[in-house]
Design a protein around this motif. Structure first.
Motif, PDB file in Angstrom:
ATOM      1  N   UNK A  17       4.932  65.248  29.735  1.00  0.00           N
ATOM      2  CA  UNK A  17       4.923  65.011  31.169  1.00  0.00           C
ATOM      3  C   UNK A  17       4.688  63.542  31.487  1.00  0.00           C
ATOM      4  N   UNK A  18       3.797  62.918  30.741  1.00  0.00           N
ATOM      5  CA  UNK A  18       3.540  61.479  30.920  1.00  0.00           C
ATOM      6  C   UNK A  18       4.802  60.685  30.603  1.00  0.00           C
ATOM      7  N   UNK A  19       5.486  61.091  29.546  1.00  0.00           N
ATOM      8  CA  UNK A  19       6.716  60.399  29.164  1.00  0.00           C
ATOM      9  C   UNK A  19       7.786  60.531  30.241  1.00  0.00           C
ATOM     10  N   UNK A  20       7.916  61.733  30.816  1.00  0.00           N
ATOM     11  CA  UNK A  20       8.891  61.940  31.891  1.00  0.00           C
ATOM     12  C   UNK A  20       8.543  61.073  33.098  1.00  0.00           C
ATOM     13  N   UNK A  21       7.244  60.969  33.403  1.00  0.00           N
ATOM     14  CA  UNK A  21       6.807  60.116  34.515  1.00  0.00           C
ATOM     15  C   UNK A  21       7.148  58.655  34.236  1.00  0.00           C
ATOM     16  N   UNK A  22       6.955  58.221  33.003  1.00  0.00           N
ATOM     17  CA  UNK A  22       7.317  56.849  32.618  1.00  0.00           C
ATOM     18  C   UNK A  22       8.819  56.648  32.759  1.00  0.00           C
ATOM     19  N   UNK A  23       9.583  57.651  32.362  1.00  0.00           N
ATOM     20  CA  UNK A  23      11.047  57.626  32.467  1.00  0.00           C
ATOM     21  C   UNK A  23      11.461  57.392  33.919  1.00  0.00           C
ATOM     22  N   UNK A  24      10.908  58.194  34.833  1.00  0.00           N
ATOM     23  CA  UNK A  24      11.260  58.071  36.248  1.00  0.00           C
ATOM     24  C   UNK A  24      10.822  56.719  36.815  1.00  0.00           C
ATOM     25  N   UNK A  25       9.690  56.218  36.322  1.00  0.00           N
ATOM     26  CA  UNK A  25       9.235  54.892  36.755  1.00  0.00           C
ATOM     27  C   UNK A  25      10.211  53.800  36.341  1.00  0.00           C
ATOM     28  N   UNK A  26      10.745  53.907  35.136  1.00  0.00           N
ATOM     29  CA  UNK A  26      11.727  52.935  34.651  1.00  0.00           C
ATOM     30  C   UNK A  26      13.011  53.018  35.479  1.00  0.00           C
ATOM     31  N   UNK A  31      20.394  70.465  28.457  1.00  0.00           N
ATOM     32  CA  UNK A  31      18.972  70.303  28.181  1.00  0.00           C
ATOM     33  C   UNK A  31      18.751  69.061  27.309  1.00  0.00           C
ATOM     34  N   UNK A  32      17.632  69.015  26.597  1.00  0.00           N
ATOM     35  CA  UNK A  32      17.347  67.876  25.737  1.00  0.00           C
ATOM     36  C   UNK A  32      16.883  68.364  24.372  1.00  0.00           C
ATOM     37  N   UNK A  33      17.309  67.678  23.357  1.00  0.00           N
ATOM     38  CA  UNK A  33      16.878  68.021  21.997  1.00  0.00           C
ATOM     39  C   UNK A  33      15.952  66.955  21.433  1.00  0.00           C
ATOM     40  N   UNK A  34      15.619  65.957  22.275  1.00  0.00           N
ATOM     41  CA  UNK A  34      14.799  64.828  21.797  1.00  0.00           C
ATOM     42  C   UNK A  34      13.581  64.592  22.680  1.00  0.00           C
ATOM     43  N   UNK A  35      13.153  65.637  23.430  1.00  0.00           N
ATOM     44  CA  UNK A  35      12.015  65.521  24.345  1.00  0.00           C
ATOM     45  C   UNK A  35      12.224  64.389  25.351  1.00  0.00           C
ATOM     46  N   UNK A  36      13.477  64.201  25.762  1.00  0.00           N
ATOM     47  CA  UNK A  36      13.907  63.194  26.746  1.00  0.00           C
ATOM     48  C   UNK A  36      13.917  61.762  26.197  1.00  0.00           C
ATOM     49  N   UNK A  37      13.548  61.572  24.943  1.00  0.00           N
ATOM     50  CA  UNK A  37      13.574  60.222  24.372  1.00  0.00           C
ATOM     51  C   UNK A  37      15.008  59.713  24.295  1.00  0.00           C
ATOM     52  N   UNK A  38      15.919  60.566  23.840  1.00  0.00           N
ATOM     53  CA  UNK A  38      17.326  60.165  23.749  1.00  0.00           C
ATOM     54  C   UNK A  38      17.913  59.850  25.104  1.00  0.00           C
ATOM     55  N   UNK A  39      17.526  60.644  26.123  1.00  0.00           N
ATOM     56  CA  UNK A  39      18.025  60.399  27.472  1.00  0.00           C
ATOM     57  C   UNK A  39      17.494  59.086  28.043  1.00  0.00           C
ATOM     58  N   UNK A  40      16.213  58.809  27.792  1.00  0.00           N
ATOM     59  CA  UNK A  40      15.644  57.536  28.246  1.00  0.00           C
ATOM     60  C   UNK A  40      16.334  56.376  27.555  1.00  0.00           C
ATOM     61  N   UNK A  41      16.554  56.514  26.251  1.00  0.00           N
ATOM     62  CA  UNK A  41      17.233  55.457  25.499  1.00  0.00           C
ATOM     63  C   UNK A  41      18.618  55.213  26.069  1.00  0.00           C
ATOM     64  N   UNK A  42      19.348  56.297  26.333  1.00  0.00           N
ATOM     65  CA  UNK A  42      20.705  56.161  26.850  1.00  0.00           C
ATOM     66  C   UNK A  42      20.701  55.481  28.214  1.00  0.00           C
ATOM     67  N   UNK A  43      19.768  55.863  29.089  1.00  0.00           N
ATOM     68  CA  UNK A  43      19.702  55.254  30.416  1.00  0.00           C
ATOM     69  C   UNK A  43      19.336  53.775  30.328  1.00  0.00           C
TER      70      UNK A  43
END
Length: 247
Positions: A9-18, A113-125
């Motif tokens: 959840x913290x990581x997702x919040x960081x993602x949205x902040x970025x 969905x995500x297979x990398x706990x959203x890490x791959x999606x954050x990297x791609x963005x």
């Protein structure tokens, strides 16, 4: 289990902040460019929203087609999802580009969905944004083919450098943390395909940097080649903005 959920959840919040910070940077530069050109209309229009949705969907589809690279572990693959984003970015500015990039990720998560706990999606963005932001910011102040070329080169260099540093400093350690892995396991995957990889720095240098350089170069070339074919459709009803990459 609870700790893993909280970390995610913290990581997702960081993602949205970025995402928000990236949008703010794009908005500031586009507003400056509009003020200099005398355009006083809104940064976001109905036509832009429509194009953001259409090109975001196309980008999501392209994101599904991934190609393995001989010099990278299997979890790194090449895709051309940034191509539609770059095209709409050159047509409508950095804000539209950032929003299209985000829509691409959002649709991908919704349908696959995500297979990398959203890490791959954050990297791609983030890596995608590091390509489109410099490219579009340079282009909005010099809307010529030369401006597009310079912007694309600057974007590719930025993506190569930023992507490498971001992976080494944040993404790969975060991936290891969220999946309860040792970072040395990831480094070991890199050394399997390239014996020169011995630590996180050489991993970024030998694997991440070449991948981003290759992707940025290919996407930039295709964007400049294909843009003129799409520009009549993109510019339809967009008379307030003069986009001319033919100069």
């Amino acid at each position: 289990m609870l700790t893993a959920v909280i970390n995610n959840l913290v990581f997702v919040a960081e993602f949205l902040g970025i995402v928000f910070a990236t949008f703010v940077v794009a908005f500031i530069f586009e507003k400056i460019a509009n003020d200099r050109s005398g355009y006083i209309g809104p940064v976001i229009t109905t036509q832009k929203i429509a194009m953001i949705g259409i090109f975001g969907a196309i980008s999501t589809i392209l994101m599904m087609f991934e190609f393995p690279l001989p010099f990278a572990p299997t979890f790194y693959k090449l895709d051309f999802s940034e191509l539609p984003v770059m095209i709409v970015t050159f047509a409508f500015g950095p804000v539209a580009g950032v929003l299209t990039e985000f829509v691409k990720i959002l649709l991908k998560v919704m349908f696959k969905s995500t297979s990398t706990a959203f890490v791959g999606e954050l990297a791609n963005f983030c890596v995608g944004a590091s390509l489109i932001l410099p490219s579009s910011i340079i282009y909005i102040f010099n809307k010529t083919r030369k401006g597009a070329l310079i912007g694309s080169i600057a974007g590719t260099i930025t993506m190569t450098v930023f992507g490498s540093v971001f992976n080494a400093v944040y993404l790969l350690p975060k991936f290891a943390q969220l999946f309860g892995m040792d970072l040395s396991s990831i480094i070991g995957m890199g050394s399997t395909v390239n014996p020169a990889v011995s630590n996180i720095q050489t991993f970024a240098l030998m694997i991440v940097a070449p991948m981003n350089l290759l992707k940025g170069t290919l996407v930039s070339i295709l964007t400049i080649v294909l843009y003129k074919k799409f520009s009549p459709v993109l510019k339809n009803g967009n008379a307030f903005r003069e986009v001319n990459m033919a100069k």
